[in-house]
Design a protein around this motif. Structure first.
Motif, PDB file in Angstrom:
ATOM      1  N   VAL A  60       0.861  -1.182   0.000  1.00 10.13           N
ATOM      2  CA  VAL A  60       0.000   0.000   0.000  1.00 10.13           C
ATOM      3  C   VAL A  60       0.896   1.230   0.000  1.00 10.13           C
ATOM      4  CG1 VAL A  60      -1.759   1.280   1.284  1.00 10.13           C
ATOM      5  CG2 VAL A  60      -1.795  -1.229   1.249  1.00 10.13           C
ATOM      6  N   GLU A  61       0.608   2.160  -0.897  1.00  5.68           N
ATOM      7  CA  GLU A  61       1.392   3.389  -0.945  1.00  5.68           C
ATOM      8  C   GLU A  61       1.257   4.147   0.374  1.00  5.68           C
ATOM      9  OE1 GLU A  61       0.637   5.977  -4.229  1.00  5.68           O
ATOM     10  OE2 GLU A  61       0.829   4.366  -5.702  1.00  5.68           O
ATOM     11  N   LEU A  62       2.311   4.820   0.758  1.00 10.63           N
ATOM     12  CA  LEU A  62       2.255   5.636   1.967  1.00 10.63           C
ATOM     13  C   LEU A  62       1.339   6.828   1.724  1.00 10.63           C
ATOM     14  CD1 LEU A  62       6.004   5.603   3.038  1.00 10.63           C
ATOM     15  CD2 LEU A  62       4.139   4.255   3.966  1.00 10.63           C
ATOM     16  N   SER A  63       0.730   7.307   2.777  1.00  8.66           N
ATOM     17  CA  SER A  63      -0.207   8.416   2.655  1.00  8.66           C
ATOM     18  C   SER A  63       0.529   9.719   2.341  1.00  8.66           C
ATOM     19  CB  SER A  63      -0.986   8.593   3.962  1.00  8.66           C
ATOM     20  OG  SER A  63      -0.120   9.056   4.984  1.00  8.66           O
ATOM     21  N   GLY A  64      -0.225  10.679   1.882  1.00  8.93           N
ATOM     22  CA  GLY A  64       0.337  12.002   1.631  1.00  8.93           C
ATOM     23  C   GLY A  64       0.904  12.603   2.897  1.00  8.93           C
ATOM     24  N   LYS A  65       0.261  12.292   4.033  1.00  3.00           N
ATOM     25  CA  LYS A  65       0.733  12.793   5.330  1.00  3.00           C
ATOM     26  C   LYS A  65       2.142  12.259   5.630  1.00  3.00           C
ATOM     27  CE  LYS A  65      -0.723  12.735  10.171  1.00  3.00           C
ATOM     28  NZ  LYS A  65      -1.746  12.272  11.116  1.00  3.00           N
ATOM     29  N   ASP A  66       2.357  10.967   5.356  1.00  2.00           N
ATOM     30  CA  ASP A  66       3.678  10.364   5.579  1.00  2.00           C
ATOM     31  C   ASP A  66       4.716  10.962   4.643  1.00  2.00           C
ATOM     32  OD1 ASP A  66       2.750   8.626   7.576  1.00  2.00           O
ATOM     33  OD2 ASP A  66       2.220   7.085   6.111  1.00  2.00           O
ATOM     34  N   ARG A  67       4.329  11.195   3.399  1.00  2.00           N
ATOM     35  CA  ARG A  67       5.250  11.765   2.419  1.00  2.00           C
ATOM     36  C   ARG A  67       5.585  13.216   2.763  1.00  2.00           C
ATOM     37  NH1 ARG A  67       3.076   9.851  -3.370  1.00  2.00           N
ATOM     38  NH2 ARG A  67       4.998  10.895  -4.009  1.00  2.00           N
ATOM     39  N   LEU A  68       4.592  13.943   3.253  1.00  4.82           N
ATOM     40  CA  LEU A  68       4.819  15.329   3.668  1.00  4.82           C
ATOM     41  C   LEU A  68       5.771  15.383   4.865  1.00  4.82           C
ATOM     42  CD1 LEU A  68       4.109  18.314   3.281  1.00  4.82           C
ATOM     43  CD2 LEU A  68       2.165  17.966   4.794  1.00  4.82           C
ATOM     44  N   LYS A  69       5.590  14.462   5.817  1.00  5.30           N
ATOM     45  CA  LYS A  69       6.480  14.408   6.978  1.00  5.30           C
ATOM     46  C   LYS A  69       7.912  14.089   6.545  1.00  5.30           C
ATOM     47  CE  LYS A  69       7.448  14.457  11.349  1.00  5.30           C
ATOM     48  NZ  LYS A  69       7.352  15.651  12.161  1.00  5.30           N
ATOM     49  N   ALA A  70       8.061  13.186   5.564  1.00  9.20           N
ATOM     50  CA  ALA A  70       9.396  12.860   5.054  1.00  9.20           C
ATOM     51  C   ALA A  70      10.021  14.094   4.413  1.00  9.20           C
ATOM     52  CB  ALA A  70       9.318  11.712   4.054  1.00  9.20           C
ATOM     53  N   ALA A  71       9.207  14.854   3.672  1.00  8.07           N
ATOM     54  CA  ALA A  71       9.713  16.082   3.045  1.00  8.07           C
ATOM     55  C   ALA A  71      10.166  17.072   4.113  1.00  8.07           C
ATOM     56  CB  ALA A  71       8.635  16.703   2.163  1.00  8.07           C
ATOM     57  N   GLU A  72       9.374  17.186   5.176  1.00 12.26           N
ATOM     58  CA  GLU A  72       9.724  18.099   6.266  1.00 12.26           C
ATOM     59  C   GLU A  72      11.035  17.686   6.928  1.00 12.26           C
ATOM     60  OE1 GLU A  72       8.085  19.353  10.693  1.00 12.26           O
ATOM     61  OE2 GLU A  72       6.764  18.264   9.347  1.00 12.26           O
ATOM     62  N   LEU A  73      11.165  16.402   7.242  1.00 13.92           N
ATOM     63  CA  LEU A  73      12.380  15.922   7.904  1.00 13.92           C
ATOM     64  C   LEU A  73      13.593  16.050   6.989  1.00 13.92           C
ATOM     65  CD1 LEU A  73      10.940  12.770   9.691  1.00 13.92           C
ATOM     66  CD2 LEU A  73      11.622  14.935  10.746  1.00 13.92           C
ATOM     67  N   LEU A  74      13.404  15.773   5.706  1.00 17.83           N
ATOM     68  CA  LEU A  74      14.504  15.922   4.762  1.00 17.83           C
ATOM     69  C   LEU A  74      14.921  17.390   4.659  1.00 17.83           C
ATOM     70  CD1 LEU A  74      16.318  14.374   2.839  1.00 17.83           C
ATOM     71  CD2 LEU A  74      14.605  14.710   1.057  1.00 17.83           C
ATOM     72  N   GLY A  75      13.945  18.286   4.644  1.00 18.84           N
ATOM     73  CA  GLY A  75      14.238  19.718   4.619  1.00 18.84           C
ATOM     74  C   GLY A  75      14.993  20.156   5.853  1.00 18.84           C
ATOM     75  N   LYS A  76      14.648  19.591   6.994  1.00 12.90           N
ATOM     76  CA  LYS A  76      15.354  19.935   8.234  1.00 12.90           C
ATOM     77  C   LYS A  76      16.805  19.473   8.197  1.00 12.90           C
ATOM     78  CE  LYS A  76      11.498  20.185  11.465  1.00 12.90           C
ATOM     79  NZ  LYS A  76      10.897  19.604  12.672  1.00 12.90           N
ATOM     80  N   THR A  77      17.065  18.314   7.574  1.00 10.64           N
ATOM     81  CA  THR A  77      18.449  17.848   7.491  1.00 10.64           C
ATOM     82  C   THR A  77      19.296  18.774   6.639  1.00 10.64           C
ATOM     83  OG1 THR A  77      18.157  16.418   5.548  1.00 10.64           O
ATOM     84  CG2 THR A  77      17.757  15.423   7.720  1.00 10.64           C
ATOM     85  N   LYS A  78      18.661  19.508   5.750  1.00  7.12           N
ATOM     86  CA  LYS A  78      19.364  20.451   4.872  1.00  7.12           C
ATOM     87  C   LYS A  78      19.246  21.893   5.369  1.00  7.12           C
ATOM     88  CE  LYS A  78      20.467  17.434   1.676  1.00  7.12           C
ATOM     89  NZ  LYS A  78      21.834  17.127   1.356  1.00  7.12           N
ATOM     90  N   SER A  79      18.691  22.073   6.563  1.00  9.96           N
ATOM     91  CA  SER A  79      18.495  23.404   7.165  1.00  9.96           C
ATOM     92  C   SER A  79      17.715  24.339   6.245  1.00  9.96           C
ATOM     93  CB  SER A  79      19.843  24.040   7.530  1.00  9.96           C
ATOM     94  OG  SER A  79      20.529  23.226   8.446  1.00  9.96           O
ATOM     95  N   MET A  80      16.734  23.806   5.572  1.00  6.14           N
ATOM     96  CA  MET A  80      15.949  24.611   4.637  1.00  6.14           C
ATOM     97  C   MET A  80      14.959  25.527   5.344  1.00  6.14           C
ATOM     98  SD  MET A  80      15.245  21.703   1.745  1.00  6.14           S
ATOM     99  CE  MET A  80      14.377  22.766   0.625  1.00  6.14           C
ATOM    100  N   PHE A  81      14.621  25.216   6.582  1.00  5.89           N
ATOM    101  CA  PHE A  81      13.600  25.976   7.287  1.00  5.89           C
ATOM    102  C   PHE A  81      14.177  26.800   8.421  1.00  5.89           C
ATOM    103  CE2 PHE A  81      11.601  21.858   5.999  1.00  5.89           C
ATOM    104  CZ  PHE A  81      11.009  22.352   4.856  1.00  5.89           C
ATOM    105  N   THR A  82      15.460  27.078   8.376  1.00  6.81           N
ATOM    106  CA  THR A  82      16.105  27.849   9.422  1.00  6.81           C
ATOM    107  C   THR A  82      15.807  29.328   9.217  1.00  6.81           C
ATOM    108  OG1 THR A  82      17.870  26.224   9.560  1.00  6.81           O
ATOM    109  CG2 THR A  82      18.313  28.378  10.510  1.00  6.81           C
TER     110      THR A  82
END
Length: 105
Positions: A60-82
């Protein structure tokens, strides 16, 4: 100086080597592996098994919520939201002969 001497002691060196081996072991994910996983979740490459009243459903494909959370965490690893803030001002510091200092804004 003392730290350098301690590093030469065999039991301390052995402990440090053991800890470094644990850090670099395959049991602990490194930053690259975490970023690759988050990217695969973001892109929809990961699936899961879901249990419902009608049974188990695999791939089953992951939900949009899970994909959005992954995007958020990936962005944090790159300091995109600082938030970056620039503060300008002058600070005058005077040190007298006693070694005491006075900071005036």
């Amino acid at each position: 100086m003392i730290g350098n001497e301690n590093l030469k002691k065999p039991y301390i060196k052995a402990y440090i080597d053991k800890q470094q081996d644990l850090i670099h072991s395959s049991k602990i994910a490194d930053a690259k592996e975490i970023q690759e996983f988050l990217t695969s979740v973001l892109r929809g490459d990961e699936t899961e098994t879901v249990a419902t009243a009608k049974g188990l459903f695999s791939n089953v494909e992951l939900s949009g919520k899970d994909r959005l959370k992954a995007a958020e965490l990936l962005g944090k690893t790159k300091s995109m939201f600082t938030d970056r803030k620039q503060i300008d001002g002058d600070l005058n510091i005077s040190i007298d002969s006693d070694g005491e200092y006075d900071a005036n804004d």
